[in-house]
Design a protein around this motif. Structure first.
Motif, short mmCIF file in Angstrom:
data_model
loop_
_atom_site.label_atom_id
_atom_site.label_comp_id
_atom_site.label_asym_id
_atom_site.label_seq_id
_atom_site.Cartn_x
_atom_site.Cartn_y
_atom_site.Cartn_z
N HIS A 8 42.45 -13.57 -5.30
CA HIS A 8 41.88 -13.09 -6.57
C HIS A 8 41.49 -11.62 -6.46
O HIS A 8 41.86 -10.79 -7.31
CB HIS A 8 40.64 -13.93 -6.94
CG HIS A 8 40.96 -15.31 -7.39
ND1 HIS A 8 41.68 -15.58 -8.53
CD2 HIS A 8 40.65 -16.52 -6.84
CE1 HIS A 8 41.80 -16.88 -8.67
NE2 HIS A 8 41.19 -17.48 -7.66
N GLU A 11 44.66 -9.30 -5.84
CA GLU A 11 45.52 -9.12 -7.00
C GLU A 11 44.88 -8.16 -8.01
O GLU A 11 45.57 -7.28 -8.55
CB GLU A 11 45.81 -10.47 -7.66
CG GLU A 11 46.76 -11.32 -6.83
CD GLU A 11 47.10 -12.65 -7.50
OE1 GLU A 11 46.78 -12.81 -8.69
OE2 GLU A 11 47.67 -13.52 -6.81
N CYS A 54 59.58 -18.90 -15.53
CA CYS A 54 59.56 -18.08 -14.32
C CYS A 54 60.84 -18.22 -13.51
O CYS A 54 61.16 -17.35 -12.69
CB CYS A 54 58.36 -18.45 -13.46
SG CYS A 54 56.76 -18.08 -14.23
N VAL A 116 52.32 -12.61 -13.85
CA VAL A 116 53.28 -13.00 -12.82
C VAL A 116 53.79 -11.77 -12.06
O VAL A 116 54.47 -11.89 -11.05
CB VAL A 116 54.45 -13.78 -13.47
CG1 VAL A 116 55.51 -14.17 -12.45
CG2 VAL A 116 53.92 -15.03 -14.17
N PRO A 608 51.97 -20.67 -15.97
CA PRO A 608 51.71 -19.80 -14.82
C PRO A 608 50.24 -19.47 -14.67
O PRO A 608 49.76 -19.26 -13.55
CB PRO A 608 52.56 -18.56 -15.11
CG PRO A 608 52.86 -18.60 -16.57
CD PRO A 608 52.88 -20.04 -16.95
N ASP A 609 49.53 -19.46 -15.78
CA ASP A 609 48.10 -19.13 -15.75
C ASP A 609 47.34 -20.10 -14.84
O ASP A 609 46.54 -19.69 -13.98
CB ASP A 609 47.50 -19.18 -17.15
CG ASP A 609 48.25 -18.33 -18.15
OD1 ASP A 609 49.44 -18.59 -18.38
OD2 ASP A 609 47.64 -17.40 -18.72
N ILE A 612 48.47 -19.78 -11.06
CA ILE A 612 47.97 -18.56 -10.43
C ILE A 612 46.47 -18.66 -10.18
O ILE A 612 45.95 -18.17 -9.16
CB ILE A 612 48.34 -17.34 -11.29
CG1 ILE A 612 49.85 -17.08 -11.20
CG2 ILE A 612 47.56 -16.10 -10.85
CD1 ILE A 612 50.36 -16.02 -12.15
N GLY A 616 47.40 -18.35 -6.71
CA GLY A 616 47.74 -16.93 -6.65
C GLY A 616 49.16 -16.64 -7.10
O GLY A 616 50.03 -17.52 -7.10
N THR A 617 49.39 -15.39 -7.48
CA THR A 617 50.69 -14.97 -8.01
C THR A 617 51.79 -15.04 -6.95
O THR A 617 52.90 -15.48 -7.21
CB THR A 617 50.60 -13.55 -8.58
OG1 THR A 617 49.61 -13.51 -9.61
CG2 THR A 617 51.94 -13.11 -9.15
N ASP A 618 51.47 -14.59 -5.74
CA ASP A 618 52.50 -14.58 -4.69
C ASP A 618 53.00 -15.99 -4.40
O ASP A 618 54.20 -16.21 -4.22
CB ASP A 618 51.93 -13.97 -3.41
CG ASP A 618 51.79 -12.45 -3.49
OD1 ASP A 618 52.38 -11.86 -4.41
OD2 ASP A 618 51.10 -11.87 -2.63
N LEU A 620 53.04 -18.57 -6.44
CA LEU A 620 53.88 -19.00 -7.56
C LEU A 620 55.27 -18.39 -7.45
O LEU A 620 56.28 -19.10 -7.59
CB LEU A 620 53.23 -18.58 -8.89
CG LEU A 620 54.12 -18.74 -10.14
CD1 LEU A 620 54.46 -20.19 -10.38
CD2 LEU A 620 53.45 -18.13 -11.36
N ARG A 621 55.35 -17.10 -7.22
CA ARG A 621 56.65 -16.42 -7.16
C ARG A 621 57.50 -16.99 -6.02
O ARG A 621 58.70 -17.26 -6.20
CB ARG A 621 56.43 -14.91 -6.96
CG ARG A 621 55.85 -14.20 -8.17
CD ARG A 621 55.42 -12.76 -7.81
NE ARG A 621 56.55 -11.99 -7.35
CZ ARG A 621 57.31 -11.20 -8.11
NH1 ARG A 621 57.05 -11.09 -9.40
NH2 ARG A 621 58.32 -10.52 -7.60
#
Length: 828
Positions: A8, A11, A54, A116, A608-609, A612, A616-618, A620-621
């Protein structure tokens, strides 16, 4: 240094930094090559993005980041295809203007894409509902109009009373509207069309110029449906059933004139213009009244089915006999005339000569309705013992003077004889129809035409563009088949640009696909005011190098954009004829709840909200691309993403613990050499995977390498750091946040990791020096042996036997199986 990976905080820190340095701004370095990576023009719906979206946007972002790091100026923009029926229906239902709702939806999409960390250049953001954009959509309409490629004509189209607009064939399912499930009907309306059929041959031929999935090319070729064949004219004489004597000609198209002597019925599409005339004529006799009434009822019911349903191989072939007979062009034998729903009005002439012995659909129809089946072609020139359906080429039988000819010679001879007698000719037909672009709705780009009683349809002068949508509080359709714009009298009533007389504006709006048929050109210079685009900018960035999106638009958007591009090239506006050099279709991400595509109506959406917020975004990606090959359908699993979280946490711990200096002391140089070779091998492997969009295996390689690094912390410090930095750069396109934190905060570099050069490798160092083999006895692993990579096979066998001699126990092996690079299996 915080030993816990706090995504958190990390990012929030780096989002602000990247925005401040304008990290994703399109490169303009004249010393670098240019590369354009583009996603399909998305429609921003009220549902927002799911993690399924995504599967498209994360891989394209990874590819864009990779290209930047390998030395390219990259154009990777985003915009909104925001006109259309869904937006208008939402606005009506929620008592909001579509301009406001689409603004909100686009803002939410943008927020989620930024969440994202999609690496778009937002300074180039465009919106199809902006008058500064649709001004040029109208400009291109006029380009087509002035080149004779836009015209108005009455056509029979699907109409939905609930949605109050026409529908495409693909939008009708089982006689109902695909959106509201209401029954649909056919309605004859004056409509605007683009003459895409004029480009049919080029649209087929130029598919050879592009690197697209073969299935998409095949879909387009089939949709265009080019067929070379022969027109055959049959006559129908109504005196056979009535007191009058009218003769009608029915023109059919066939690719197999060699089967002409096997015709046992003619079938007309229910929409064929002669159906109503012939049935009306038949009503003049009492014996034909029932037949004509039956044909009329059948015609009306069939017109409620979509063409896709009518051509389904699973449906029974239905039809009705008209009571009339046609005459064979050579034998003059009577041939029963039917109306059948498997015959389509848009292909050929809307009439089919039924040859059940040599066409599977005709065969099914003949069996259903007990019609004659006459074989006229056989593989070897001999007749079958019973009626069969043979669709191949061969030698003619039962074909009068043509009997004994092979099919190829017979096709030529029969076509020539038909032409000599005025009963046929060679012909090319297409399944493709002209593009219907009229919509009787408010929320779309107005068609820039003025109707003058004296001058006819007149183009709005270019200086008067854009023709803006008027403000309307009540933009719901009135139910009269007209666009809501028709109710705005002070907007509709105008003067003719040619004669100055009273005139009216066109009130239909354009199909949304018009807006998306040129948007890729606008991204090259989105702020251009005097032209739709800057030709020099387009020359730098277009055609699109890699275009990414789903296969669902294969025969709509992708075909329409290709058509518009060719028109622009012919007009001298651009110097290329294909808009998208490479096309990549991503797979669909399904919900683990029900195995279906994610949809708010199904209650199976994962956003995605929420992902994440937890991971976290990483994470998810990484997980989105690790799920499977880029083009494969995959299933989202909330449990599986935890593996990505553990991977990132392990990296964080390893970075903060560093190499083992004590263990390094006294190590031999060979181990350091192998450590360096492994670095080169992983660089090669990940680079190769990135080039092939094999992002899942690239992530797998990085996970394996992280384990390797963890187990080899005993190399010299400078070598360890070089390996870790290579690893971080390789991981950066996938996990931008943790890699930036490690690069700058932990290691102290002053510039972003995302501006570093992609690591290179020495091919010579990627070849293994040694190989570790499993040694099996009767298929069971007993030991391992490390050998030089170039050791001879005989030596390998000897060494393996010696290595496990204690398990052989004096027995003589009767076979030794060597699998190079993997194992030796000793069979005793």
């Amino acid at each position: 240094m915080n030993k816990k990976y706090d995504f958190h905080t990390i990012e929030n820190k780096w989002r602000a930094y990247w925005q401040a340095i304008d990290l994703y701004k399109t490169g303009e370095d004249p010393q670098k090559p240019n590369y354009t990576i583009l996603d399909y023009f998305p429609y921003p719906s009220g549902e927002g993005l799911s993690v399924g979206h995504c599967r498209n946007y994360v891989p394209s972002c990874i590819a864009a980041r990779y290209k930047r790091m390998t030395g390219y100026n990259v154009l990777h923009p985003m915009g909104w295809d925001a006109f259309g029926l869904p937006a208008e229906n939402y606005a009506i239902a929620h008592h909001i203007h579509p301009r406001e709702s689409t603004r909100q939806f686009a803002a939410n999409y943008k927020r989620q894409m930024q969440l994202v960390e999609c690496s778009y250049d937002w300074s180039r953001e465009i919106n199809s509902t902006d008058p500064d954009y649709y001004r040029w959509t109208q400009y291109f309409f006029l380009l087509l109009f002035n080149r004779g490629l836009a015209y108005q004509a009455i056509s029979s189209q699907w109409w939905c009373d609930q949605c109050q607009t026409i529908l495409a064939n693909e939008q009708v399912e089982h006689g109902r509207c695909w959106r509201c499930d209401s029954p649909v009907s056919k309605r004859d309306l004056m409509q605007w069309h683009f003459k895409i059929t004029a480009y049919a041959d080029r649209l087929i031929a130029d598919l050879d110029m592009v690197n697209w999935p073969e299935r998409i090319k095949t879909m387009q070729r089939n949709w265009i449906g080019r067929s070379e064949g022969t027109e055959v004219v049959f006559t129908v004489q109504t005196s056979d059933v009535s007191k009058t004597s009218d003769v009608y000609e029915i023109t059919t198209f066939t690719t197999r004139p060699d089967t002409l002597f096997g015709v046992t019925f003619l079938a007309l599409a229910p929409e064929h213009p002669l159906v109503e005339q012939i049935v009306t004529e038949a009503q003049q006799t009492a014996t034909s009244t029932a037949l004509s009434a039956s044909a009329t009822a059948y015609t009306q019911s069939t017109r409620r089915l979509s063409e896709i349903e009518r051509q389904s191989t699973e449906r029974a072939k239905t039809g009705v006999f008209t009571g009339l007979y046609a005459r064979h062009p050579f034998t003059h034998a009577p041939i029963p005339l039917w109306v059948a729903d498997y015959v389509l009005p848009g292909y050929g002439s809307g009439a089919v000569m039924g040859v059940p012995a040599h066409d599977e659909r005709d065969f099914a129809f003949a069996q259903t309705h007990n019609l004659r089946i006459v074989n006229v072609v056989s593989p070897d020139g001999t007749g079958p013992d019973e009626a069969v359906c043979f669709t191949g080429y061969g030698r003619l039988i039962n074909s009068g003077p043509y009997t004994g000819m092979d099919s190829t010679a017979a096709i030529t001879a029969i076509t020539a004889d038909l032409a000599a007698q005025g009963k046929g000719q060679p012909q090319v037909t297409y399944r493709l129809r002209d593009w219907l672009i009229s919509r009787q709705r408010y929320w779309g780009a107005p068609i820039p035409i003025i109707h003058c009683q004296a001058c006819g349809p007149v183009a709005v002068p270019e200086a008067d563009l854009p023709v803006r949508l008027p403000e309307m509080d009540d933009f719901a359709p009135a139910g009269d088949g007209r666009s809501p714009l028709a109710r705005v009298a002070d907007w509709v009533n105008t003067t003719c640009p040619q004669c100055g007389g009273a005139a009216q504006r066109e009130t239909d709006t354009m199909d949304g696909f018009a807006c998306s048929s040129w948007y890729f050109l606008r991204f090259a210079s989105p702020h251009e005011a005097a032209r739709p685009f800057d030709p020099e900018a387009v020359a730098r960035w277009l055609p699109v190098d890699t275009y990414i999106g789903g296969a669902e638009h294969a025969v709509m958007h992708l075909l329409y954009a290709r058509f518009w591009t060719k028109v622009m090239a012919d007009a001298g506006l651009i110097d290329f004829v294909e808009p998208f050099s490479e096309l990549k279709n991503q797979g669909i991400l399904h919900s683990a709840v029900d195995g279906q595509r994610m949809s708010k109506s199904k209650g199976n959406v994962v956003t995605p909200d929420e992902v994440i917020a937890r991971h976290g975004t990483d994470a998810l990606r990484l997980y989105v691309v690790f799920l499977g090959p880029f083009d494969a359908d995959v299933v989202w699993d909330d449990v599986g993403i935890r593996g990505m979280t553990r991977f990132l946490e392990r990296l964080w711990r390893l970075v903060n613990s560093g190499f083992d200096a004590k263990a390094q002391r006294g190590k031999e140089g060979k181990e350091s050499e192998e450590f360096e070779r492994e670095r080169h091998r992983v660089i090669k492997r990940v680079t190769t995977d990135m080039e092939g969009y094999r992002f899942n295996t690239a992530v797998a390689a990085l996970m394996e390498y992280l384990n390797y690094l963890h187990d080899h912390r005993d190399v010299p410090a400078d070598q360890w750091q070089a390996a870790m930095e290579s690893f971080a750069i390789l991981l950066a396109p996938f996990a931008p946040f943790i890699t930036e934190e490690v690069w700058q905060t932990v290691w102290g570099h002053k510039d972003s990791i995302h501006r570093q050069n992609w690591p290179t490798y020495d091919e010579a160092l990627t070849t293994p020096v040694t190989v570790r083999l499993a040694v099996q006895i009767n298929g069971k692993v007993r030991d391992h042996v490390t050998i030089p990579a170039d050791m001879a096979e005989a030596e390998i066998r000897q060494l393996a036997v010696a290595q496990v001699q204690r398990y052989v126990d004096g027995r003589t092996p009767h076979n030794i199986i060597l699998v190079p690079g993997r194992l030796v299996n000793i069979v005793v």
